[in-house]
Enzyme design. Sequence first.
Site, PDB file in Angstrom:
ATOM      1  N   THR A   1      -4.878   5.852 -21.638  1.00 61.85           N
ATOM      2  CA  THR A   1      -4.683   4.537 -21.052  1.00 61.85           C
ATOM      3  C   THR A   1      -3.292   4.081 -21.479  1.00 61.85           C
ATOM      4  O   THR A   1      -2.684   4.666 -22.378  1.00 61.85           O
ATOM      5  CB  THR A   1      -5.711   3.507 -21.562  1.00 61.85           C
ATOM      6  OG1 THR A   1      -5.770   3.622 -22.976  1.00 61.85           O
ATOM      7  CG2 THR A   1      -7.079   3.750 -20.969  1.00 61.85           C
TER       8      THR A   1
ATOM      9  N   TYR B   1       0.852  -1.200   0.000  1.00 61.38           N
ATOM     10  CA  TYR B   1       0.000   0.000   0.000  1.00 61.38           C
ATOM     11  C   TYR B   1       0.880   1.239   0.000  1.00 61.38           C
ATOM     12  O   TYR B   1       1.881   1.291   0.727  1.00 61.38           O
ATOM     13  CB  TYR B   1      -0.896   0.027   1.240  1.00 61.38           C
ATOM     14  CG  TYR B   1      -2.335  -0.300   0.923  1.00 61.38           C
ATOM     15  CD1 TYR B   1      -3.013   0.436  -0.039  1.00 61.38           C
ATOM     16  CD2 TYR B   1      -3.020  -1.323   1.579  1.00 61.38           C
ATOM     17  CE1 TYR B   1      -4.331   0.144  -0.350  1.00 61.38           C
ATOM     18  CE2 TYR B   1      -4.332  -1.620   1.276  1.00 61.38           C
ATOM     19  CZ  TYR B   1      -4.985  -0.886   0.306  1.00 61.38           C
ATOM     20  OH  TYR B   1      -6.275  -1.163  -0.002  1.00 61.38           O
TER      21      TYR B   1
ATOM     22  N   GLU C   1      -0.474   4.966  -0.365  1.00 69.11           N
ATOM     23  CA  GLU C   1      -1.225   6.201  -0.553  1.00 69.11           C
ATOM     24  C   GLU C   1      -0.288   7.406  -0.492  1.00 69.11           C
ATOM     25  O   GLU C   1       0.536   7.517   0.419  1.00 69.11           O
ATOM     26  CB  GLU C   1      -2.295   6.372   0.533  1.00 69.11           C
ATOM     27  CG  GLU C   1      -3.548   5.557   0.296  1.00 69.11           C
ATOM     28  CD  GLU C   1      -3.502   4.207   0.970  1.00 69.11           C
ATOM     29  OE1 GLU C   1      -2.384   3.695   1.206  1.00 69.11           O
ATOM     30  OE2 GLU C   1      -4.584   3.664   1.259  1.00 69.11           O
TER      31      GLU C   1
ATOM     32  N   ARG D   1      -2.801  -2.658 -18.296  1.00 64.67           N
ATOM     33  CA  ARG D   1      -3.983  -1.802 -18.144  1.00 64.67           C
ATOM     34  C   ARG D   1      -3.615  -0.729 -17.129  1.00 64.67           C
ATOM     35  O   ARG D   1      -3.050  -0.999 -16.068  1.00 64.67           O
ATOM     36  CB  ARG D   1      -5.174  -2.621 -17.650  1.00 64.67           C
ATOM     37  CG  ARG D   1      -5.441  -3.832 -18.503  1.00 64.67           C
ATOM     38  CD  ARG D   1      -6.794  -4.419 -18.284  1.00 64.67           C
ATOM     39  NE  ARG D   1      -7.770  -3.738 -19.086  1.00 64.67           N
ATOM     40  CZ  ARG D   1      -7.955  -3.959 -20.397  1.00 64.67           C
ATOM     41  NH1 ARG D   1      -7.252  -4.847 -21.037  1.00 64.67           N
ATOM     42  NH2 ARG D   1      -8.866  -3.275 -21.057  1.00 64.67           N
TER      43      ARG D   1
ATOM     44  N   LYS E   1      -3.382   0.328 -24.782  1.00 66.70           N
ATOM     45  CA  LYS E   1      -3.874   0.218 -26.170  1.00 66.70           C
ATOM     46  C   LYS E   1      -2.663   0.265 -27.108  1.00 66.70           C
ATOM     47  O   LYS E   1      -1.837  -0.634 -27.049  1.00 66.70           O
ATOM     48  CB  LYS E   1      -4.899   1.318 -26.424  1.00 66.70           C
ATOM     49  CG  LYS E   1      -6.136   1.198 -25.510  1.00 66.70           C
ATOM     50  CD  LYS E   1      -7.225   2.163 -25.905  1.00 66.70           C
ATOM     51  CE  LYS E   1      -8.489   1.949 -25.103  1.00 66.70           C
ATOM     52  NZ  LYS E   1      -8.556   2.757 -23.871  1.00 66.70           N
TER      53      LYS E   1
ATOM     54  N   ASP F   1      -7.712  13.416 -24.796  1.00 68.78           N
ATOM     55  CA  ASP F   1      -7.741  12.015 -24.363  1.00 68.78           C
ATOM     56  C   ASP F   1      -7.174  11.189 -25.523  1.00 68.78           C
ATOM     57  O   ASP F   1      -7.869  10.938 -26.511  1.00 68.78           O
ATOM     58  CB  ASP F   1      -9.182  11.616 -24.040  1.00 68.78           C
ATOM     59  CG  ASP F   1      -9.295  10.156 -23.624  1.00 68.78           C
ATOM     60  OD1 ASP F   1      -8.329   9.393 -23.853  1.00 68.78           O
ATOM     61  OD2 ASP F   1     -10.347   9.778 -23.083  1.00 68.78           O
TER      62      ASP F   1
END
Length: 448
Positions: free
Chosen positions: A225, A54, A56, A234, A228, A199
Amino acid sequence: MGVLAEIEKNDPEVYGYIKEELLRQQEGLEMIPSENFTSMAVMQASGSILTNKYSEGYPGRRYYGGNEYIDKVESLAIERAKSLFGVPHANVQAYSGSPANLAVYLATCENNDPIMGLYLYDGGHLTHGWKLSITSRFFKSVPYHVKPDGYIDIDEARKLANENKPKLIWIGATAYPRQLPFKEFAAIADEVGAYLAADIAHVAGLVLAGAHESPVKYAHIVTTTTHKTLRGPRGGLIMVTQKGLDKDPDLAQKIDKAIIPGFQGGPHNHQTAAIAVALKEAAKPEFREYGHQIVRNAKALAEGLMANGVKLVSNGTDNHLLLADLTTFGPGAGVFGQDVLEAAGVTANKNTIPGEPSSPFYPSGVRMGTPALTTRGMKEPEMKAIGGIIAEAFNEIKPYSLPKDKDERTEYLKRFREEIRQNKKLAELRTKVRQMCKQFPLYPEMVL
Ligand code: DSN
C-alpha cells in the site's frame, strides 16, 4: 479562504465532520501502525482535478482519448517507483493493497491452486489466505505460523511448502513486529518452484529508508500500500523484480493484465498523482531519517511499555509496530485495551495474538505503532512517556473480564464503556495526551 471553504459553504454537515475529525487527529496520539499523516502536497494532488478523468489502459495505450497529461502523471509515478525500489516493472493502478494482492493471484494462479501465507491470528493479512477471504474460497490456503517466541516458523513453512507445493507464497504481515525473513522464504519458494510475493504494505517506508531489509533481491513480486509507512495517499503498488522476470518473462504483462482488464476499470488518476508526489518525498534524505526514527521510536516505546509491566509479543520490535499481549487480563482483553486507550486519547487497535485464546472479533492483544507520531516529530523521550501512559491506561482494565457467554457480551461492553467514560484516571491521562499533542502541532496551516 480556508482549504475547505467550498465544502463549508455547500455542505456544512460534511464540513462539520471533517473539522471534528481534524481536531481528533490533532489532539490525540494516532498509534494504529498502518496509519500516517500525509503532506499537504499529497493531499492537494489527491484532491485535484485529476479525479475527473477516465483512463482505462496504460500510458500510451488508453481506451479513451484525452489522456495526454494523465499518461505523463502515471509514467512519472511508475518511473519513481521503479527507481526508488530498484525494480524493472511497477504497476501503480491498484486501488489499494487488497486489490493489488488479488491481482497477484490472478496473474500467477489458477482456481484451487495451493497458496501459502502467514496465519491471520499470527499477524498475517486477510488476503494471504484467511478462511473468510475470497483468497481461500478460490485457492487452497495452507497457512504457516509463528513459533511460541513470536518469530515466523521457517521450518514449518518449508515442511508445508514441500508437502503442498504451493503456486504462490506470501511473505508479509499486518501485525508482525520483527524483520520479515525474505531470504529464507526465497529459498523455500525456489525449492518448490513457487512464486514468492513479498507484501511490504506495513514496512515499505522502512525499506526505502534502509531501516528494513528490501525484498527485491529475493521475491518475484512485491506489493505494497502507499499510505502506511510510505506516507502517501491510500493506494497500492505491484512491482515485478528482475528475479520475477527471470522466472517468468511474461510476469510484468500478466500483472498489468490482471489489474485491467482482469480486475479493475479506470485507474484513480488523482491517487496516482498523489502516489507520485509521495514517492518524490520518499526519495529525500529526510525520509531516510524519518524511517530510522520510526524504528528508534518503536524500540523506545517497547522499552517504556515493558518497563511498566506490559507484555509484548516476541518481547519487543524490529520495525514500526508492537503487539501488546493482554491475556493477563483474561482472553479477549484487547477489546478493553482498545477502549481504555481511546478514552485516554490514544488510538490503537485490538488485534489477535499468536496462540489467540479468544477470537478475531474479541481478540486478546492491542497493536500499536509509531509512524504517525514520528511524522509529528515525536522522539524517544515522548515514546518513554507514552509507554507509561499506555501502561497506566491498561491498568484500568483490571476490574473487567469478558463474559464467556456471547449473548452477555454486548450488555457487558455497554456497561464497561459507560464506566470508562466516567473514569477519572483515564480523563487525567487524556489531559496529559492533549498537552503533549499541543507541543507537536499537526497541520497548523489547516485552520478550519
Ligand atoms: N487494515 C490494514 C492494517 O491496519 O494493517 C491491513 O489491511
